[in-house]
Design a protein around this motif. Structure first.
Motif, PDB file in Angstrom:
ATOM      1  N   THR A 714      -4.153   4.411  25.396  1.00 34.38           N
ATOM      2  CA  THR A 714      -3.084   5.407  25.428  1.00 34.38           C
ATOM      3  C   THR A 714      -1.904   4.991  24.535  1.00 34.38           C
ATOM      4  O   THR A 714      -1.160   5.860  24.058  1.00 34.38           O
ATOM      5  N   SER A 715      -1.757   3.680  24.314  1.00 32.09           N
ATOM      6  CA  SER A 715      -0.701   3.249  23.379  1.00 32.09           C
ATOM      7  C   SER A 715      -1.015   3.728  21.965  1.00 32.09           C
ATOM      8  O   SER A 715      -0.116   4.125  21.217  1.00 32.09           O
ATOM      9  N   ARG A 718      -0.088   7.451  21.891  1.00 30.90           N
ATOM     10  CA  ARG A 718       1.353   7.709  21.823  1.00 30.90           C
ATOM     11  C   ARG A 718       1.867   7.550  20.392  1.00 30.90           C
ATOM     12  O   ARG A 718       2.732   8.304  19.934  1.00 30.90           O
ATOM     13  N   THR A 736      -2.243  14.648  21.454  1.00 31.24           N
ATOM     14  CA  THR A 736      -1.494  14.072  22.562  1.00 31.24           C
ATOM     15  C   THR A 736      -0.055  14.577  22.528  1.00 31.24           C
ATOM     16  O   THR A 736       0.632  14.461  21.509  1.00 31.24           O
ATOM     17  N   ARG A 738       4.004  14.926  24.132  1.00 28.90           N
ATOM     18  CA  ARG A 738       5.025  13.961  24.515  1.00 28.90           C
ATOM     19  C   ARG A 738       4.892  13.524  25.973  1.00 28.90           C
ATOM     20  O   ARG A 738       5.245  12.409  26.328  1.00 28.90           O
ATOM     21  N   GLY A 740       2.260  12.867  27.413  1.00 26.53           N
ATOM     22  CA  GLY A 740       1.082  12.010  27.553  1.00 26.53           C
ATOM     23  C   GLY A 740      -0.201  12.779  27.719  1.00 26.53           C
ATOM     24  O   GLY A 740      -1.289  12.203  27.710  1.00 26.53           O
TER      25      GLY A 740
END
Length: 807
Positions: A714-715, A718, A736, A738, A740
């Motif tokens: 997920t990093s 982002r 993706t 903001r 998440g």
């Protein structure tokens, strides 16, 4: 008269002296009405050569040694028969009296029997075939009083009974047999069964004794008794091929495992002075020394030695091949008890199939045909189920002795069940003994339950075949419903038995929300914009499930149009997956929370078959459904916050706080400490240091994800809100937001440069739109939505260690 009185006096004095012996006891048999002694009553140990007749004083001297704990049967033409168990007659005192009721037989009954109805001879031939057999040796056996037989036939079921004992002269084995027939029945499909009690006496004259002895020995070597005596006296199988087998309706018996050493199935119980024979499902026995036609070694069933026999009719085969006599044993108890003669003490729990079951009265020997054998074996390896029974149901002192007697060098097959007890036992002395034994086995590496699991998971499965049964027995004590997950399922598992770990709750102990109450966005005033929700859109129906509620229930079941969806939330692995409960074959599976975990991932169960299901894959992994190749359809889910969700889906529904359960549904309360730490609550076989254990990844469930899995941190998402990927020959594009929330699409390869609200711009400035179904251009779906969901990295990696990780 004087000599007769003297004789009686001598017998009374003798019986008084003998009656004080520990082995011999004198009993008196009398008429219940007149109280007079009964002379000439036949008393015998069932199915043996030991028998005697009451004297003029109605007395018998019973030798307990010769009875060998067998039932005593009392028979007289004028009195109703009686059978006494060893417990009953051993409880009697010297010169205790046993009373018998008169037997009344009407003349009309005798007349009907004597006349022999039309076709009686044909019916007798049928009886003889099923009772004595039909080979050449059965012709040497003669029923001397066939007139006592009574036959009936109704609805194509043939039955036979006898008004008095059958007198059978077996010249093949040299025995005169008195057989007390309860009944014989032949069913329409040709299967048969008979039950009764036999008294044997040797025919001393008119027979070639050397030949008779040779034939007896030949019959004995083909018998179950010979096999049992063999395993008690030999270390290895030389004359037999022995296998654990299971039965398949289509292909018959299938081999599971070959047995080479006798101690793998039998052990001596010093406390009972008996051997115990143990095996899972069926034990198949091939006697290498006995060759028979193939059709004689299949299809027969006998429910217990000497007592009852069934044989599905399979006719004769002119082209039958000769091979080793093959039999199968099945038991409905943890083990069979074997005495010093090689007979089964608890024969009522035994079923015999094949060659053993085919041994009818022509080949039946008394259990005392051979002398007792000396029990010389030392106690052998104990099985998981036997150890579980000792630890669960015996006194503490017996349990401690069982643990202390375990040889660390032979402990491996018992380690999984010992670890289960190490976790669940509440007795400190038991725990200390278990820890000491496990430390000795592992040279100090196993110190507690969790590192014990990690220790054995590094190796190939080491448990014995009774471990699933032991696991059923142990966990049944927690919740009776747990028994069905494991009992009789030793060969219906796709995951390791020792990796199925109790999660600390009973079945549905974390209560699923079934058809929960939903409210509108405007009514959901309990939610704040930054609260996490799991958003699901199926067939245009949008619903939000707040994490703060779902974490307490871990599952909801709800209709989305005509689809019944089970939304499964594994809090330990950070995964929410909506599954259609109806499979591709049209069968609907009512899913619930099993109470067990696999690699720290909750296992579901279905109510109908109690099969266990892998939450991550949506597939059954233990139980009768594993062979069905079922894989439930999964739907996309996005993890986002309430503020963003209600903007995008203002008309959606959201889970109400009114769940019917009392919980603290405040944000972040459920599993607070677990989510704040990188520590795991339960062990897993392995970990990968590419990411922290609880770092989140987005997994893409493309068509071939089981064989070619991919996960994106997920990093990474982002930092790259528009992320193109190539994997397994396919192109993927991940959007993706903001909040998440991530959506994955696949199809045409298009380079998107910008995202403005719900619009995408490619490198040429052309606009596209996207939603929960696809990425569109001019009303044409160019890229289709792909199922994706979040997971903690440790969880996904332990399900799919070959995952391609993008970070």
């Amino acid at each position: 008269m004087f000599f007769r009185s003297l004789n009686i006096l001598f017998l009374v004095i003798s019986s008084f002296v003998i009656g004080h012996s520990q082995k011999i006891k004198t009993l008196v048999l009398c008429d219940a009405q007149t109280k007079l002694p009964i002379e000439g009553m036949h008393v015998f140990a069932v199915n043996s050569t030991y028998g005697l007749f009451s004297d003029e004083a109605g007395q018998i001297n019973v030798d307990f040694d010769k009875c060998n704990d067998k039932s005593l049967y009392f028979s007289h033409l004028s009195f109703e028969p009686k059978e006494l168990s060893p417990q009953s007659y051993k409880g009697l005192n010297r010169l205790d009296t046993i009373y018998f009721e008169k037997r009344f037989v009407s003349l009309s009954t005798i007349d009907v029997t004597a006349k022999r109805a039309k076709g009686w001879k044909k019916k007798f031939g049928k009886f003889r075939k099923y009772f004595l057999g039909q080979d050449k040796n059965s012709k040497k056996v003669r029923i001397q009083n066939p007139e006592v037989l009574v036959f009936t036939e109704k609805n194509q079921t043939f039955k036979a009974s006898a008004s008095s004992p059958l007198h059978i002269r077996n010249e093949y084995l040299g025995y005169q047999i008195t057989f007390y027939l309860d009944s014989l029945m032949i069913e329409p499909n040709g299967s048969s069964q008979y039950s009764g009690r036999a008294a044997f006496s040797t025919i001393e004259k008119d027979l070639d004794q050397k030949k008779v002895l040779k034939q007896r020995e030949k019959s004995h070597r083909s018998s179950l008794q010979h096999f049992l005596r063999y395993v008690m006296q030999e270390e290895n199988f030389k004359d037999y091929a022995v296998d654990f087998v299971r039965y398949n309706q289509e292909s018959g018996f299938e081999k599971i495992q070959s047995i080479k050493r006798t101690h793998e199935i039998i052990q001596y119980d010093d406390s009972l002075k008996l051997y115990k024979l143990s095996f899972p499902e069926f034990l198949q026995i091939k006697n290498k020394k006995v060759k028979v036609q193939a059709h004689l070694s299949s299809g027969n069933i006998r429910s217990s030695s000497y007592e009852s026999q069934r044989r599905p009719f399979n006719g004769s085969s002119n082209n039958a091949n000769y091979g080793a006599a093959t039999s199968q044993l099945y038991k409905i108890a943890p083990h069979l008890y074997i005495d010093a003669y090689g007979t089964v003490k608890n024969s009522e729990v035994l079923k015999e199939y094949g060659y053993f079951a085919n041994q009818r009265m022509t080949y039946t020997l008394p259990w005392d045909y051979k002398e007792k054998i000396n029990f010389t074996h030392s106690p052998k390896a104990i099985s998981s189920i036997e150890l579980a029974q000792l630890l669960l149901f015996e006194k503490k002192s017996v349990s401690l002795k069982a643990i202390n007697d375990l040889n660390p060098m032979e402990l491996a097959p018992l380690v999984p069940i010992l670890l289960d007890f190490l976790r669940l036992s509440g007795d400190q002395n038991i725990l200390a003994s278990l820890q000491s034994k496990l430390k000795a086995y592992s040279l100090g590496e196993i110190t507690n339950y969790y590192n014990g699991l990690e220790y054995i998971w590094k190796k190939e499965p080491i448990h014995d075949l009774t471990y699933p049964e032991a696991k059923a027995l142990l966990h049944k004590e927690i919740d009776p419903k747990f028994e069905m997950y494991f009992k009789d399922r030793g060969n219906s598992n796709l995951i390791r038995w020792d990796e199925i770990v109790w999660g600390g709750v009973v079945q549905d102990g974390i209560p699923p929300l079934r058809n929960p109450k939903m409210i509108s966005v405007g009514e959901a005033d309990y939610l704040k914009d930054d609260h996490i929700i799991f958003g699901i859109v199926i067939d245009g129906i949008a619903r939000a499930y707040p994490k703060r509620i779902l974490a307490w229930h871990e599952m909801f079941v709800q209709k989305f149009g005509d689809k019944e969806i089970a939304g499964v939330y594994c809090t330990l692995c950070g995964t929410v997956i909506p599954y259609d409960q109806q499979d591709a074959l049209g069968d609907t599976h009512q899913l619930g929370t099993s109470g067990f975990l696999y690699r720290s991932n909750k296992l579901m169960f279905d109510k109908k078959t109690q099969s266990l299901w892998n939450t991550t894959t949506g597939q059954p992994v233990v139980g009768p459904l594993v062979t069905k190749q079922i894989s439930l359809k999964a739907y996309p889910v996005i993890t986002t916050n309430w503020g963003e969700w209600k903007k995008q889906y203002p008309n959606s529904e959201v889970l109400s706080l009114d769940t019917g359960h009392q919980r603290d549904y405040d944000e972040g309360v459920a599993y607070k400490k677990y989510f704040e730490s990188d520590q795991l609550m339960f062990p897993v076989p392995s970990n990968d240091s590419s990411l922290a254990l609880k770092d989140e990844v987005l997994v893409i469930r493309h068509k071939n994800y089981n064989h070619s899995p991919i996960a994106v941190s997920t990093s990474k998402l982002r930092k790259n809100p528009l992320l193109p990927l190539s994997h397994d020959g396919k192109e993927f594009f991940i959007i993706t937001e903001r909040s998440g929330a991530s959506r994955v699409y696949t199809g045409a390869k298009i380079k998107f440069d910008k995202k403005i609200s719900s619009r995408l711009l490619d490198q040429y400035g052309k606009e596209y739109t996207y939603d929960d179904e696809a990425i569109w251009s001019d009303r044409k779906a160019l890229l289709q939505r792909v199922v994706a969901h979040r997971s903690f990295w440790f969880s996904w990696y332990n399900q799919f260690p070959n995952t391609s990780l993008v970070k």
